[in-house]
Design an enzyme around this catalytic site. Sequence first.
Site, PDB file in Angstrom:
ATOM      1  N   THR A   1       0.845  -1.193   0.000  1.00  0.00           N
ATOM      2  CA  THR A   1       0.000   0.000   0.000  1.00  0.00           C
ATOM      3  C   THR A   1       0.881   1.244   0.000  1.00  0.00           C
ATOM      4  O   THR A   1       1.835   1.340   0.775  1.00  0.00           O
ATOM      5  CB  THR A   1      -0.867   0.013   1.278  1.00  0.00           C
ATOM      6  OG1 THR A   1      -1.540  -1.226   1.359  1.00  0.00           O
ATOM      7  CG2 THR A   1      -1.870   1.150   1.255  1.00  0.00           C
TER       8      THR A   1
ATOM      9  N   ARG B   1       1.559  -5.317  15.275  1.00  0.00           N
ATOM     10  CA  ARG B   1       2.053  -4.026  14.790  1.00  0.00           C
ATOM     11  C   ARG B   1       1.063  -2.891  15.077  1.00  0.00           C
ATOM     12  O   ARG B   1      -0.130  -3.028  14.878  1.00  0.00           O
ATOM     13  CB  ARG B   1       2.332  -4.087  13.290  1.00  0.00           C
ATOM     14  CG  ARG B   1       3.606  -4.854  12.982  1.00  0.00           C
ATOM     15  CD  ARG B   1       3.795  -5.021  11.509  1.00  0.00           C
ATOM     16  NE  ARG B   1       2.861  -5.971  10.955  1.00  0.00           N
ATOM     17  CZ  ARG B   1       2.807  -6.284   9.654  1.00  0.00           C
ATOM     18  NH1 ARG B   1       3.622  -5.694   8.808  1.00  0.00           N
ATOM     19  NH2 ARG B   1       1.952  -7.172   9.210  1.00  0.00           N
TER      20      ARG B   1
ATOM     21  N   CYS C   1      -2.471  -1.104   8.575  1.00  0.00           N
ATOM     22  CA  CYS C   1      -3.227  -0.650   7.399  1.00  0.00           C
ATOM     23  C   CYS C   1      -4.082   0.566   7.751  1.00  0.00           C
ATOM     24  O   CYS C   1      -3.746   1.686   7.403  1.00  0.00           O
ATOM     25  CB  CYS C   1      -4.102  -1.775   6.861  1.00  0.00           C
ATOM     26  SG  CYS C   1      -3.133  -3.090   6.089  1.00  0.00           S
TER      27      CYS C   1
HETATM   28  N1  LIG Z   1      -1.343  -7.563   6.307  1.00  0.00           N
HETATM   29  C1  LIG Z   1      -2.458  -7.126   5.727  1.00  0.00           C
HETATM   30  O1  LIG Z   1      -3.569  -7.443   6.149  1.00  0.00           O
HETATM   31  C2  LIG Z   1      -2.405  -6.237   4.526  1.00  0.00           C
HETATM   32  C3  LIG Z   1      -3.561  -6.082   3.769  1.00  0.00           C
HETATM   33  C4  LIG Z   1      -3.514  -5.291   2.638  1.00  0.00           C
HETATM   34  C5  LIG Z   1      -2.338  -4.635   2.301  1.00  0.00           C
HETATM   35  N2  LIG Z   1      -1.225  -4.775   3.084  1.00  0.00           N
HETATM   36  C6  LIG Z   1      -0.020  -4.072   2.660  1.00  0.00           C
HETATM   37  O2  LIG Z   1       0.865  -5.047   2.096  1.00  0.00           O
HETATM   38  C7  LIG Z   1       2.227  -4.710   2.375  1.00  0.00           C
HETATM   39  C8  LIG Z   1       2.910  -5.871   3.090  1.00  0.00           C
HETATM   40  O3  LIG Z   1       2.259  -6.063   4.328  1.00  0.00           O
HETATM   41  P1  LIG Z   1       2.442  -7.386   5.197  1.00  0.00           P
HETATM   42  O4  LIG Z   1       1.420  -7.318   6.264  1.00  0.00           O
HETATM   43  O5  LIG Z   1       2.498  -8.573   4.320  1.00  0.00           O
HETATM   44  O6  LIG Z   1       3.898  -7.130   5.812  1.00  0.00           O
HETATM   45  P2  LIG Z   1       4.762  -8.166   6.670  1.00  0.00           P
HETATM   46  O7  LIG Z   1       5.564  -7.352   7.597  1.00  0.00           O
HETATM   47  O8  LIG Z   1       3.873  -9.243   7.196  1.00  0.00           O
HETATM   48  O9  LIG Z   1       5.713  -8.855   5.610  1.00  0.00           O
HETATM   49  C9  LIG Z   1       6.637  -8.177   4.879  1.00  0.00           C
HETATM   50  C10 LIG Z   1       7.805  -9.108   4.582  1.00  0.00           C
HETATM   51  O10 LIG Z   1       8.682  -8.374   3.748  1.00  0.00           O
HETATM   52  C11 LIG Z   1      10.013  -8.667   4.126  1.00  0.00           C
HETATM   53  N3  LIG Z   1      10.874  -7.586   3.673  1.00  0.00           N
HETATM   54  C12 LIG Z   1      11.090  -6.380   4.233  1.00  0.00           C
HETATM   55  N4  LIG Z   1      11.924  -5.658   3.471  1.00  0.00           N
HETATM   56  C13 LIG Z   1      12.240  -6.427   2.402  1.00  0.00           C
HETATM   57  C14 LIG Z   1      13.059  -6.241   1.270  1.00  0.00           C
HETATM   58  N5  LIG Z   1      13.707  -5.100   1.066  1.00  0.00           N
HETATM   59  N6  LIG Z   1      13.165  -7.248   0.385  1.00  0.00           N
HETATM   60  C15 LIG Z   1      12.504  -8.417   0.571  1.00  0.00           C
HETATM   61  N7  LIG Z   1      11.714  -8.651   1.636  1.00  0.00           N
HETATM   62  C16 LIG Z   1      11.582  -7.661   2.537  1.00  0.00           C
HETATM   63  C17 LIG Z   1       9.941  -8.829   5.626  1.00  0.00           C
HETATM   64  O11 LIG Z   1      11.041  -9.577   6.107  1.00  0.00           O
HETATM   65  C18 LIG Z   1       8.599  -9.520   5.820  1.00  0.00           C
HETATM   66  O12 LIG Z   1       8.728 -10.920   5.847  1.00  0.00           O
HETATM   67  C19 LIG Z   1       2.177  -3.416   3.179  1.00  0.00           C
HETATM   68  O13 LIG Z   1       2.267  -2.341   2.301  1.00  0.00           O
HETATM   69  C20 LIG Z   1       0.783  -3.453   3.794  1.00  0.00           C
HETATM   70  O14 LIG Z   1       0.306  -2.159   4.093  1.00  0.00           O
HETATM   71  C21 LIG Z   1      -1.233  -5.580   4.174  1.00  0.00           C
END
Ligand SMILES: NC(=O)c1ccc[n+]([C@@H]2O[C@H](COP(=O)([O-])OP(=O)(O)OC[C@H]3O[C@@H](n4cnc5c(N)ncnc54)[C@H](O)[C@@H]3O)[C@@H](O)[C@H]2O)c1
Length: 418
Positions: free
Chosen positions: A123, A334, A263
């Site tokens: 996002t 978080r 989020c």
């Molecule tokens: N979790 C949700 O419900 C949700 C829903 C919709 C959108 N989002 C969006 O999706 C995105 C990811 O969210 P998430 O909840 O999956 O995050 P998360 O923290 O669960 O996972 C992110 C992963 O990315 C890895 N990471 C960090 N930097 C990195 C890099 N440079 N290269 C490779 N890997 C890297 C981390 O080690 C981690 O395992 C965010 O922008 C979030 O706002 C999340």
Amino acid sequence: MPIPTLQNAHIAIIGLGYVGLPLAVAFSKAYPTIGFDIDKSRIDELDSAFDSTQQVSSQDLQNCTNLSFTHKLSQITKANIYIICVPTPITENKTPNLSALLHASELVGKVLQKGNIVIYESTTYPTCTENECKNALEKSSNLVFNTDFYLGYSPERINPSDSSHTLTQIQKITSGSTQEVATFIDSLYGSIITAGTFCVSSIKTAEMTKIIENAQRDLNIAFINEMYMICDVLQIDALEVLEAAKTKWNFLPFTPGLVGGHCISVDPYYLTHKLNSIGYHPQVISSGRLINDTMPHFIAHKIIKLMLQSDIEILNAKVLILGITFKQNCPDIRNSKVPIVKKELESFGVRVSVYDPMADKQEVQKMYHISLLDELPLAYFDCIFLAVAHDKLLCLNRKKLGKVKSVYYTLTSHKLDS
Ligand SMILES: NC(=O)c1ccc[n+]([C@@H]2O[C@H](COP(=O)([O-])OP(=O)(O)OC[C@H]3O[C@@H](n4cnc5c(N)ncnc54)[C@H](O)[C@@H]3O)[C@@H](O)[C@H]2O)c1
């Protein structure tokens, strides 16, 4: 430069968290897929078919024969489609922290080949993908945007711990940096998303769509939170008001609560950041944030008031907070607002214990310096605050947890067993 086809698509998912892992699993059912994460311990757990985010079962991970995991960049070079799913948090000053997004872009840039497509699912604010992310990709790849490589944006809409709205059952917004790329990306997602896709005309439209979905939710909750505080002043039972209002067909049944997580409590700041940068200062969105950020303080004060009304001495009173994760039945801690409630209560001299069987004790210690209780003592507390209504907490017996004149408080209609 020819772009990939569905026949030769080879996918690399960058970032294997709540969003990336289910996506990698879903894509691997149709295409060779590799999951990349910079966190080696995450790769190790996934290699042993364990997902600590509890989004994918061990059985499902074991069944994914077309999916492998790595933390080595050299192992993702076969991919022709990169999908970036890394975190997009905010800084302490509540401005976008793009470091993971830009770092991931830089890493992908190092392995990017002519004709490849990079799709963002993280996002972010409108224009970020085609400005900041594109610049990082161009700089590290030495390739030219929309000549050598292409971009897409397809925001994730999953709702962790919600088993009826899983990845493939939610319609997916798609977009691309050219018409041909948009059509391809739409067909790529269309091939795995059973609920279908909705292709929009530009990447910034897709970015804006995601942001306003979450900003709207934040505002709806803010309205109910403000109503809850107003009812408190007027000495009206807010939960009863909500039950009554819900009987009207077009009343939106939101509930009061602590708005945490990465989020809803974060995304509106991405939008306000973008708007402020062009000299537009949004009023409604910012007011919603303000109200929701006030809630932890309101709750702490309310608990103090309730204890005083029950003739409980505040200094050294023992309060038990049940739940610290940002939402029920989800292990994600978080941006939890519970630590703020705890701190505020402690400023009155109250002794606060926190119990959450869903949360990882070490993670909580690391992120918030809070030692979660391993198990609950009996007949001990002056006040029990049910902050997060996990199923595992609802079966607790509040009478056994509290002293004789203890206070029970929650913002929801959930009752503990008594
Ligand atoms: N979790 C949700 O419900 C949700 C829903 C919709 C959108 N989002 C969006 O999706 C995105 C990811 O969210 P998430 O909840 O999956 O995050 P998360 O923290 O669960 O996972 C992110 C992963 O990315 C890895 N990471 C960090 N930097 C990195 C890099 N440079 N290269 C490779 N890997 C890297 C981390 O080690 C981690 O395992 C965010 O922008 C979030 O706002 C999340």
